[in-house]
Design a protein around this motif. Structure first.
Motif, PDB file in Angstrom:
ATOM      1  N   PHE A 128      14.631  17.931  36.834  1.00 43.75           N
ATOM      2  CA  PHE A 128      15.897  18.448  37.542  1.00 43.75           C
ATOM      3  C   PHE A 128      16.063  18.660  39.411  1.00 43.75           C
ATOM      4  N   ILE A 129      17.052  18.171  39.840  1.00 47.55           N
ATOM      5  CA  ILE A 129      17.164  19.079  41.382  1.00 47.55           C
ATOM      6  C   ILE A 129      18.707  19.376  41.456  1.00 47.55           C
ATOM      7  N   LYS A 130      18.774  20.650  42.358  1.00 51.82           N
ATOM      8  CA  LYS A 130      19.813  21.712  42.474  1.00 51.82           C
ATOM      9  C   LYS A 130      20.001  21.240  43.898  1.00 51.82           C
ATOM     10  N   LEU A 131      21.269  21.642  43.984  1.00 55.00           N
ATOM     11  CA  LEU A 131      22.459  21.877  45.455  1.00 55.00           C
ATOM     12  C   LEU A 131      22.404  22.539  45.949  1.00 55.00           C
ATOM     13  N   ARG A 132      20.962  23.623  46.767  1.00 53.17           N
ATOM     14  CA  ARG A 132      20.919  24.973  46.821  1.00 53.17           C
ATOM     15  C   ARG A 132      22.025  24.353  48.345  1.00 53.17           C
ATOM     16  N   CYS A 133      22.656  26.464  48.486  1.00 51.19           N
ATOM     17  CA  CYS A 133      23.123  26.165  49.674  1.00 51.19           C
ATOM     18  C   CYS A 133      23.726  27.804  49.970  1.00 51.19           C
ATOM     19  N   VAL A 134      24.182  28.058  51.515  1.00 51.26           N
ATOM     20  CA  VAL A 134      24.900  29.525  50.707  1.00 51.26           C
ATOM     21  C   VAL A 134      25.752  29.712  51.716  1.00 51.26           C
ATOM     22  N   GLU A 135      26.283  28.309  51.373  1.00 49.91           N
ATOM     23  CA  GLU A 135      28.015  28.216  51.957  1.00 49.91           C
ATOM     24  C   GLU A 135      28.639  26.760  52.147  1.00 49.91           C
ATOM     25  N   ASN A 136      29.768  26.583  51.731  1.00 49.42           N
ATOM     26  CA  ASN A 136      30.800  24.904  50.653  1.00 49.42           C
ATOM     27  C   ASN A 136      32.206  25.660  51.460  1.00 49.42           C
ATOM     28  N   HIS A 137      32.675  23.955  51.370  1.00 45.52           N
ATOM     29  CA  HIS A 137      33.980  23.977  51.405  1.00 45.52           C
ATOM     30  C   HIS A 137      34.713  24.436  50.674  1.00 45.52           C
ATOM     31  N   ASP A 138      33.849  25.549  49.876  1.00 46.12           N
ATOM     32  CA  ASP A 138      34.839  26.110  48.562  1.00 46.12           C
ATOM     33  C   ASP A 138      34.689  27.551  48.331  1.00 46.12           C
ATOM     34  N   GLN A 139      33.260  27.886  49.686  1.00 42.58           N
ATOM     35  CA  GLN A 139      33.091  29.443  49.117  1.00 42.58           C
ATOM     36  C   GLN A 139      32.975  29.890  50.742  1.00 42.58           C
ATOM     37  N   MET A 140      33.112  31.298  50.858  1.00 43.29           N
ATOM     38  CA  MET A 140      32.553  32.260  51.599  1.00 43.29           C
ATOM     39  C   MET A 140      31.443  31.307  52.401  1.00 43.29           C
ATOM     40  N   ARG A 141      31.678  31.672  53.678  1.00 44.80           N
ATOM     41  CA  ARG A 141      30.547  32.021  54.748  1.00 44.80           C
ATOM     42  C   ARG A 141      29.917  32.623  54.860  1.00 44.80           C
ATOM     43  N   ILE A 142      28.748  32.373  54.905  1.00 45.82           N
ATOM     44  CA  ILE A 142      27.129  33.390  54.187  1.00 45.82           C
ATOM     45  C   ILE A 142      27.093  34.580  55.756  1.00 45.82           C
ATOM     46  N   MET A 143      27.588  34.192  57.462  1.00 41.63           N
ATOM     47  CA  MET A 143      27.745  34.797  57.770  1.00 41.63           C
ATOM     48  C   MET A 143      29.206  36.163  57.644  1.00 41.63           C
ATOM     49  N   ARG A 144      29.438  35.839  56.275  1.00 38.18           N
ATOM     50  CA  ARG A 144      30.841  37.352  56.110  1.00 38.18           C
ATOM     51  C   ARG A 144      30.378  37.473  55.476  1.00 38.18           C
ATOM     52  N   LEU A 145      30.011  36.793  53.695  1.00 38.78           N
ATOM     53  CA  LEU A 145      29.375  37.772  52.667  1.00 38.78           C
ATOM     54  C   LEU A 145      28.609  38.040  53.030  1.00 38.78           C
ATOM     55  N   ALA A 146      26.694  38.416  53.846  1.00 40.06           N
ATOM     56  CA  ALA A 146      25.691  39.206  54.339  1.00 40.06           C
ATOM     57  C   ALA A 146      26.040  40.125  54.793  1.00 40.06           C
ATOM     58  N   PRO A 147      25.613  41.557  54.332  1.00 40.94           N
ATOM     59  CA  PRO A 147      26.072  43.384  54.827  1.00 40.94           C
ATOM     60  C   PRO A 147      25.453  42.833  56.191  1.00 40.94           C
ATOM     61  N   SER A 148      25.067  41.391  56.800  1.00 41.73           N
ATOM     62  CA  SER A 148      24.419  41.697  58.022  1.00 41.73           C
ATOM     63  C   SER A 148      23.675  40.365  58.916  1.00 41.73           C
ATOM     64  N   LEU A 149      23.612  40.590  59.785  1.00 45.04           N
ATOM     65  CA  LEU A 149      23.002  39.103  60.087  1.00 45.04           C
ATOM     66  C   LEU A 149      21.729  38.681  59.743  1.00 45.04           C
ATOM     67  N   ASP A 150      20.752  39.171  59.708  1.00 40.96           N
ATOM     68  CA  ASP A 150      19.376  39.373  59.349  1.00 40.96           C
ATOM     69  C   ASP A 150      19.431  38.403  58.207  1.00 40.96           C
ATOM     70  N   GLN A 151      20.136  39.721  57.118  1.00 40.40           N
ATOM     71  CA  GLN A 151      20.291  39.074  55.820  1.00 40.40           C
ATOM     72  C   GLN A 151      20.944  37.825  55.508  1.00 40.40           C
ATOM     73  N   ALA A 152      21.723  37.357  56.078  1.00 36.52           N
ATOM     74  CA  ALA A 152      22.327  36.386  56.342  1.00 36.52           C
ATOM     75  C   ALA A 152      20.954  35.442  57.203  1.00 36.52           C
ATOM     76  N   LEU A 153      20.519  35.272  57.772  1.00 38.94           N
ATOM     77  CA  LEU A 153      19.524  34.236  57.882  1.00 38.94           C
ATOM     78  C   LEU A 153      18.690  34.359  56.535  1.00 38.94           C
ATOM     79  N   ALA A 154      18.025  35.621  56.339  1.00 36.89           N
ATOM     80  CA  ALA A 154      17.116  35.333  55.276  1.00 36.89           C
ATOM     81  C   ALA A 154      17.739  34.477  54.391  1.00 36.89           C
ATOM     82  N   TRP A 155      18.579  34.905  53.870  1.00 34.80           N
ATOM     83  CA  TRP A 155      19.182  34.815  52.482  1.00 34.80           C
ATOM     84  C   TRP A 155      19.445  32.723  52.703  1.00 34.80           C
TER      85      TRP A 155
END
Length: 305
Positions: A128-155
Motif C-alpha cells: 500500500f502507498i499513502k499520500l503523505r502531506c502536511v497541507e493541501n487545498h482542503d486543509q490548514m497550512r502547516i505554518m498556521r497549524l503548528a505551534p512554532s516554525l521549528d515544529q512545522a519544519l519537523a513535521w
C-alpha cells in the motif's frame, strides 16, 4: 455489499472520458472523493484505461474514517481505504488525519499518531502507498497549524521521511499561512521562497535508495520522533523534534560524527546520546542496526501467560 453505479450510461461516459485523457498522454488520475462511488466502477474504469495506456497511476481522494462510519450508519455508501486499494495505487492519509492534526496541536500524543501509522501497516495490502502531506487545498497550512516554525519544519520533514508518497502543496515554498479559496481567484503570496531549498532537499531525499528499497521502522515517539530506513540501498536514521524539546536524547547510533542530510551540519553521537535538533536531522550510517518498533498497546500488548 456490492453496488453498481446508479446510471450505466453515465458510467460509460466517465470511463470513455478517462480513456480519452489517457490516450492524450495523461500519466495518472486523482479521483475526487473516490469513496462515494462503487469499487466495481473503479475496477472497471482502471481495466478500461489500461487497455489504451498501461501503467497509469490511480490516486484516490479517500475520506475521513468518521465520515465512512457516519454514512454507513445511515445506510449510505462509503468505501474504506482498504476497499479503494482494490482499484487504486494510492489513497489520501485522511483515515488518520484528525489524529495527526491533534498531535500537531498537542491535543493528542505523538505516540497515538505513530501507533496509527503502525496500524496502517497491519490493515492494508503489503504494497500500500499513502499520500503523505502536511497541507493541501482542503486543509490548514502547516505554518498556521503548528505551534512554532521549528515544529512545522519537523513535521514536514517527518512526513517526507515517512512511508509513502509526499505531496508538496503550492505555497509551502514561501511558508504560506493562508489556504487559498477553491472557488475564487486567490493567488499565493510567494514572498522570497524561503523554504524552497528545504523542500527541494526533502524531495531529493525521497528518492534515496534507502527510502525506495529499504524497510521502515518507527523506533520512538517521545521525547521526539525517531525512525529509520534500512536496506541494501543504505541506512538512514531520522530524528524529528515535533514537540520542540531541548537537551540530550538517546539514539541507537554508533559513536561518531555524522553529516545531517537536511542541513549539511555535523552531528555528534557520544555514548548513545546526541543533542536534540531544533527541527530535524537525517543521518546516514554504515551497518544495519537491530531496531525495534516503539511500543504500541494496540499492536504489542499481551496478557501475561
Amino acid at each position: 455489499m456490492t453496488w453498481k453505479h446508479p446510471n450505466e450510461e453515465l458510467a460509460l461516459y466517465l470511463i470513455t472520458t478517462l480513456q480519452m485523457w489517457a490516450e492524450f498522454g495523461v500519466d495518472g488520475f486523482r479521483c475526487d472523493v473516490a469513496s462515494l462511488l462503487p469499487v466495481d466502477f473503479w475496477r472497471r474504469a482502471r481495466a478500461a484505461v489500461a487497455q489504451v495506456k498501461p501503467g497509469v497511476i490511480w490516486l484516490a481522494e479517500s475520506v475521513h474514517a468518521a465520515w465512512v462510519a457516519h454514512r454507513r450508519s445511515v445506510n449510505l455508501s462509503g468505501l474504506s481505504d482498504g476497499e479503494l486499494y482494490q482499484a487504486f495505487d494510492l489513497t489520501y492519509n485522511y483515515d488518520i488525519w484528525p489524529v495527526w492534526q491533534a498531535a500537531v496541536l498537542g491535543q493528542a500524543s505523538v505516540a497515538c499518531y505513530l501507533e496509527m501509522l503502525r496500524f496502517q501497516d497491519a490493515i492494508y495490502p503489503d504494497n500500500f502507498i499513502k499520500l503523505r502531506c502536511v497541507e493541501n487545498h482542503d486543509q490548514m497550512r502547516i505554518m498556521r497549524l503548528a505551534p512554532s516554525l521549528d515544529q512545522a519544519l519537523a513535521w514536514t520533514a517527518f512526513e517526507a521521511f515517512n512511508r509513502g508518497a509526499f505531496l508538496i502543496y503550492a505555497g509551502q515554498e514561501a511558508g504560506a499561512t493562508h489556504t487559498p479559496s477553491l472557488f475564487d481567484v486567490d493567488k499565493v503570496v510567494w514572498g522570497d521562497y524561503a523554504w524552497q531549498p528545504f523542500l527541494t532537499t526533502l524531495a531529493r531525499l525521497k528518492k534515496h535508495p534507502a527510502l525506495t528499497t529499504g524497510q521502515f521502522v518507527l523506533t520512538a515517539a517521545e521525547p521526539l520522533i525517531q525512525a529509520a530506513w534500512q536496506g541494501e540501498g543504505g541506512n538512514l536514521y531520522g530524528l524529528f523534534n515535533v514537540g520542540a524539546e531541548a537537551g540530550l536524547v538517546q539514539a541507537p547510533l554508533p559513536a561518531g560524527d555524522y553529516v545531517d542530510l537536511l542541513s549539511g551540519a555535523t552531528v555528534s553521537v557520544r555514548d548513545g546520546q546526541m543533542d536534540m535538533p531544533a527541527s530535524a536531522v537525517v543521518l546516514a550510517y554504515a551497518e544495519v542496526l537491530s531496531l525495534q518498533p516503539f511500543h504500541s498497546p494496540l499492536l504489542d500488548f499481551h496478557l501475561p501467560a
